[in-house]
Design an enzyme around this catalytic site. Structure first.
Site, PDB file in Angstrom:
ATOM      1  N   ASN A  61       0.819  -1.208   0.000  1.00 44.42           N
ATOM      2  CA  ASN A  61       0.000   0.000   0.000  1.00 44.42           C
ATOM      3  C   ASN A  61       0.857   1.263   0.000  1.00 44.42           C
ATOM      4  OD1 ASN A  61      -3.209  -0.302   0.575  1.00 44.42           O
ATOM      5  ND2 ASN A  61      -2.101  -2.105   1.281  1.00 44.42           N
ATOM      6  N   LYS A 184       2.699 -12.215   7.989  1.00 41.81           N
ATOM      7  CA  LYS A 184       1.490 -11.544   7.530  1.00 41.81           C
ATOM      8  C   LYS A 184       0.942 -12.333   6.351  1.00 41.81           C
ATOM      9  CE  LYS A 184      -0.191  -7.477   5.073  1.00 41.81           C
ATOM     10  NZ  LYS A 184       0.200  -6.341   4.202  1.00 41.81           N
TER      11      LYS A 184
END
Length: 354
Positions: A61, A184
């Site tokens: 992101n 993650k």
């Protein structure tokens, strides 16, 4: 037949549990789109005040592959100052340290440490995916972790690594390294999370979901949090799912999870929509009124008018929820110790519902 539990030692410094935001990069409205450090400072403090438990910079992101090394360090210095100015000098800041070579990733880890990061987030190399066999993959992570001053969080996101997808066996093998502390799972594989949490305690190897639309299932499966792009837009709502779950208020957590999952659908479509949503719903609150501040960096394009309208409609289901949740600041302490200003501390090595 019982599952064989791992006997690896607990790690010295673990990523604190909770909801993390992979923070977007904000640019000046010029042709060359220089990083807008003032905007990054404001947005950082807004996210922390929204109750998030930590922040991630220079991940997907954050458009890490579009930033220079000096820009990455400038951003990290800026956001470390931002959290320190809030009275939270130890607030968890995770930095992307993903390079295509072992040497580059080690250098990124050293740079991030110098600039104030707390942990490093590391994708597998993927430029020539067919050359990244098991031996090369394990060697890459171990070599980087050996020399990284930062504890390493494995970042598994096949969508940006030419389909390279670390399975639960790969992750279990790498978990034994003393400087690899968590994963993650942006692959969205909850079954993988269950397999890992059935073997490791969070103090040995922590499991985080890669978005907030399956945060509740991740916690129920034994995970300890998530990293979610939607938090750029709605930090209070995303963090609140975790807080409610930890407090044992599971019905409320699940109700909020349902709304969050619907709003996050826009983030799944593209980074441009995540950035547009942040500009639309948050920009004016921070006096960041130029839409170009929230555009992706070239060559990527901003969302068109039709998709902007769709994003407002999809994300808009969370506006009422976000406004209803009172602001707080998380982050007093690390290694599993959380405290909100004016509230009671949450102190567990792994979140457990009451």
């Amino acid at each position: 037949m019982p599952i064989t539990k791992s006997n690896i030692p607990e790690k010295g410094k673990m990523l604190p549990p909770g909801v993390y935001c992979p923070v977007i990069s904000l640019y000046k409205p010029t042709k060359t789109q220089e990083i807008d450090l003032d905007a990054m400072y404001k947005h950082c403090q807004y996210l922390v005040k929204g109750g998030l438990h930590g922040l991630v910079y220079q991940g997907t992101n954050g458009e890490a592959v579009l930033l220079s090394s000096s820009e990455k360090m400038d951003v990290l210095r800026t956001v470390r100052k931002a959290v320190t100015d809030l009275g939270l000098p130890e607030y968890p800041i995770v930095a992307g340290i993903s390079g295509q070579s072992t040497n580059e990733s080690i250098q990124l880890a050293k740079d991030a440490t110098e600039a104030g990061a707390s942990f490093g987030l590391l994708l597998p190399p993927s430029f020539w995916a067919k050359s990244v066999g098991e031996e090369a993959l394990y060697g890459f992570y171990r070599d980087v972790a050996d020399e990284s001053p930062l504890p390493v969080v494995i970042y598994n996101f096949p969508g940006v690594t030419s389909g390279i997808d670390l399975n639960s066996d790969d992750l279990s093998t790498l978990a034994s390294h003393p400087n690899i502390v968590a994963v993650k799972l942006t692959c969205g594989n909850v079954g993988k999370a269950v397999r890992l949490t059935s073997i490791f305690t969070p103090a040995q190897f922590s499991v985080y979901g890669g978005s907030s639309d399956f945060l509740f299932p991740t916690l129920e499966a034994g995970g300890v949090g998530c990293v979610t792009g939607l938090a750029n837009v709605f930090p209070r709502s995303t963090a609140r799912i975790y807080d409610l779950w930890v407090e044992g208020r599971k019905e409320e957590a699940m109700r909020l999870q349902e709304v969050v999952a619907n709003a996050e659908w826009a983030c799944k479509k593209s980074l441009a929509l995540t950035k547009f949503g942040a500009g639309y719903f948050v920009g004016k609150k921070l006096a960041l009124n130029d839409p170009k501040t929230f555009w992706p960096r070239r060559p990527y394009l901003p969302a068109n008018g039709k998709m902007q309208e769709w994003t407002v409609e999809v994300m808009g289901v969370l506006v009422e929820e976000e406004d209803r949740i009172s602001g707080k600041v998380c982050g007093r302490g690390v290694n599993g110790i959380k405290e909100s200003l004016g509230g009671s501390p949450i102190t567990e090595e792994r979140p457990r519902a009451k």
